[in-house]
Scaffold this motif. Structure first.
Motif, PDB file in Angstrom:
ATOM      1  N   TYR A  67      69.721  35.971  77.530  1.00  0.00           N
ATOM      2  CA  TYR A  67      71.028  36.649  77.502  1.00  0.00           C
ATOM      3  C   TYR A  67      71.474  36.762  76.048  1.00  0.00           C
ATOM      4  N   TYR A  77      70.310  33.878  80.971  1.00  0.00           N
ATOM      5  CA  TYR A  77      71.466  34.249  81.806  1.00  0.00           C
ATOM      6  C   TYR A  77      71.795  33.110  82.767  1.00  0.00           C
ATOM      7  N   HIS A  80      73.713  30.461  80.926  1.00  0.00           N
ATOM      8  CA  HIS A  80      75.067  31.010  80.711  1.00  0.00           C
ATOM      9  C   HIS A  80      75.918  30.835  81.967  1.00  0.00           C
ATOM     10  N   TYR A 185      84.287  47.588  81.894  1.00  0.00           N
ATOM     11  CA  TYR A 185      85.108  46.545  81.255  1.00  0.00           C
ATOM     12  C   TYR A 185      85.290  46.809  79.775  1.00  0.00           C
ATOM     13  N   SER A 245      82.906  37.811  78.471  1.00  0.00           N
ATOM     14  CA  SER A 245      82.855  39.257  78.762  1.00  0.00           C
ATOM     15  C   SER A 245      84.165  39.854  79.276  1.00  0.00           C
ATOM     16  N   ASP A 246      84.978  39.037  79.958  1.00  0.00           N
ATOM     17  CA  ASP A 246      86.133  39.625  80.657  1.00  0.00           C
ATOM     18  C   ASP A 246      87.466  39.526  79.913  1.00  0.00           C
ATOM     19  N   LYS A 315      73.377  45.475  85.685  1.00  0.00           N
ATOM     20  CA  LYS A 315      73.408  44.047  85.371  1.00  0.00           C
ATOM     21  C   LYS A 315      73.742  43.170  86.581  1.00  0.00           C
TER      22      LYS A 315
HETATM   23  C1  LIG Z   1      80.711  42.912  89.072  1.00  0.00           C
HETATM   24  C2  LIG Z   1      81.326  41.573  88.839  1.00  0.00           C
HETATM   25  O1  LIG Z   1      80.869  40.585  89.346  1.00  0.00           O
HETATM   26  N1  LIG Z   1      82.403  41.545  88.043  1.00  0.00           N
HETATM   27  C3  LIG Z   1      83.201  40.360  87.810  1.00  0.00           C
HETATM   28  C4  LIG Z   1      84.601  40.651  88.194  1.00  0.00           C
HETATM   29  O2  LIG Z   1      85.255  41.524  87.667  1.00  0.00           O
HETATM   30  C5  LIG Z   1      83.136  39.960  86.334  1.00  0.00           C
HETATM   31  O3  LIG Z   1      84.084  38.961  86.109  1.00  0.00           O
HETATM   32  C6  LIG Z   1      81.760  39.469  85.971  1.00  0.00           C
HETATM   33  O4  LIG Z   1      81.496  38.251  86.628  1.00  0.00           O
HETATM   34  C7  LIG Z   1      81.647  39.260  84.480  1.00  0.00           C
HETATM   35  O5  LIG Z   1      82.027  40.420  83.802  1.00  0.00           O
HETATM   36  C8  LIG Z   1      80.220  38.896  84.113  1.00  0.00           C
HETATM   37  O6  LIG Z   1      80.127  38.634  82.768  1.00  0.00           O
HETATM   38  P1  LIG Z   1      78.827  37.886  82.184  1.00  0.00           P
HETATM   39  O7  LIG Z   1      77.647  38.724  82.636  1.00  0.00           O
HETATM   40  O8  LIG Z   1      78.969  37.815  80.718  1.00  0.00           O
HETATM   41  O9  LIG Z   1      78.774  36.506  82.825  1.00  0.00           O
END
Ligand SMILES: CC(=O)N[C@H](C=O)[C@@H](O)[C@H](O)[C@H](O)COP(=O)(O)O
Ligand SMILES: C=C(OP(=O)(O)O)C(=O)O
Length: 376
Positions: A67, A77, A80, A185, A245-246, A315
């Motif tokens: 990741y 990942y 993470h 996002y 990410s959020d 993803k």
């Molecule tokens: C589609 C979905 O599940 N989306 C969630 C809700 O909106 C997100 O919070 C993701 O978990 C997040 O963006 C993942 O981020 P990373 O890949 O950096 O852990």
């Protein structure tokens, strides 16, 4: 329970507000508790987390992939996600704390094992995130559990949304709501497509429609309420500039408060007595003639997967994979197939039932994606 009254349409002048903590707690239980308190102070009805059983949600290969991101909490990942995942015991602690300060507590079930766990916790409702909106076997299982469901529809087509409603109807389950959602996002205003909310209200009469937003700011979410949303979910953060990410598309406490106050104002003014307003009426009520709002409220006729959602679908969208080692020539049965986030992607989850009875042209091992070229 407010959400139940909204879903059963006992109350139409009410909006249930969910602060989606998701993984914005940075893996810290203390931060998560502080966020629950801040969401309560802002006037939200509910805090929500994301529960995963990593081996059930992801294939081995998806967990093992590197990741490379400024937002990564581990080299792979899997590492993470492990870092950000609370244990069952931690979930119980967060639930107890939420009960103590009187705010609803729940999570999205990111896989069937997590669905079972959340049912065991007796949460007031279970969220099915957009990543599982096309996971029809899981939806069937959830529909049979008789727990209220809030189902998001990001990165899906209208035929998948039709199928969700059909699954609920077939199970005799009326205790569900559909959330209009765009899985990018942050979501550009021009992609928010708020007019899908009244479109869903017309297409699915009797079903409560909500909005799960990932755009910046609060105006568009207020416009979603005026469009007809009676459940609003927004990601919540203590600081948008943190790693993760959020955070960027999340609301800080002061913004969350302003969203809650805006919605309370609509209630006080009896604005929500009318189920839905036109785009022009909404700009007048909000008294905000800005371009962002205008494009978010532009007419739209069809629910489809947007270009801006493809990265998220790639993803975190779910694929059909081998549930066990399968041999060339085998005719596929339900027990042979799992639905997981797969690396690389396989045939998308919504095709699950179409694959039953098809024959394999080569061996497929557990967790390997089923692709078109392995099917006869
Ligand atoms: C589609 C979905 O599940 N989306 C969630 C809700 O909106 C997100 O919070 C993701 O978990 C997040 O963006 C993942 O981020 P990373 O890949 O950096 O852990
Ligand atoms: C993915 C989720 O939400 P949404 O699809 O509504 O963004 C979730 O709640 O876990």
């Amino acid at each position: 329970m407010l959400l139940l009254d909204i879903i059963t349409k006992n109350l139409s002048n009410e909006v249930y507000i969910i602060a989606e903590i998701g993984q914005n707690h940075q893996g810290s239980l203390e931060t998560a508790k502080l966020m629950i308190l801040e969401a309560k102070k802002a006037g939200c009805h509910c805090v929500k987390f994301q529960k995963s059983d990593l081996r059930a949600k992801f294939t081995r290969f998806a967990l093992e992939r590197e990741y490379v991101s400024d937002h990564a909490w581990g080299r792979t990942y899997g590492e993470h996600k492990e870092y950000l995942e609370f244990s069952k015991e931690q979930y119980r602690q967060l639930q107890a704390y939420s009960k103590e300060i009187k705010i609803d507590f729940t999570a999205s079930a990111m896989d069937e094992k997590s669905l079972d766990f959340l049912a065991e916790l007796k949460v007031p409702f279970i969220k099915i995130g957009s990543g599982d909106a096309n996971n029809f076997p899981m939806l069937k299982k959830a529909a049979a559990m008789r727990i209220p469901l809030v189902i998001s529809t990001g990165m899906q087509t209208v035929s998948t949304v039709d199928k969700i409603v059909e699954i609920m109807k077939q199970a005799g389950n009326n205790l569900f709501a559909l959330m209009h959602c765009v899985s990018s996002y942050p979501t550009a205003s021009s992609d928010c497509n708020l007019r899908m909310i009244p479109a869903f209200m017309t297409r699915f009469p009797g079903v409560t429609i909500g909005y799960s937003g990932h755009e910046l700011g609060v105006s568009i979410s207020k416009a979603a309420v005026l469009s007809g949303a009676r459940i609003v979910e927004r990601h919540f953060t203590l600081d948008k500039n943190q790693k993760g990410s959020d955070h960027r598309c999340s609301l800080e406490p002061i913004e969350l408060l302003s969203l809650v106050e805006g919605i309370n104002q609509f209630k006080a003014n009896q604005t929500l007595c009318k189920p839905s307003y036109t785009s022009n009426e909404i700009t007048q009520i909000l008294d905000e003639e800005n371009d962002e709002l205008k494009v978010a409220l532009a007419e739209i006729t069809q629910k489809e997967i947007l270009q801006s959602e493809l990265a998220c679908r790639r993803k975190l969208g779910k694929s059909i994979v081998g549930a066990r080692n399968l041999l060339k020539g085998h005719k596929l049965q339900e027990v042979d197939l799992s639905i997981k986030v797969s690396e690389p992607n396989g045939i998308t989850a919504e095709k699950y039932f179409d694959l039953i009875g098809m024959q394999l042209l080569c061996d497929v091992n557990e967790d390997e994606p089923i692709t078109e070229n392995v099917l006869a």
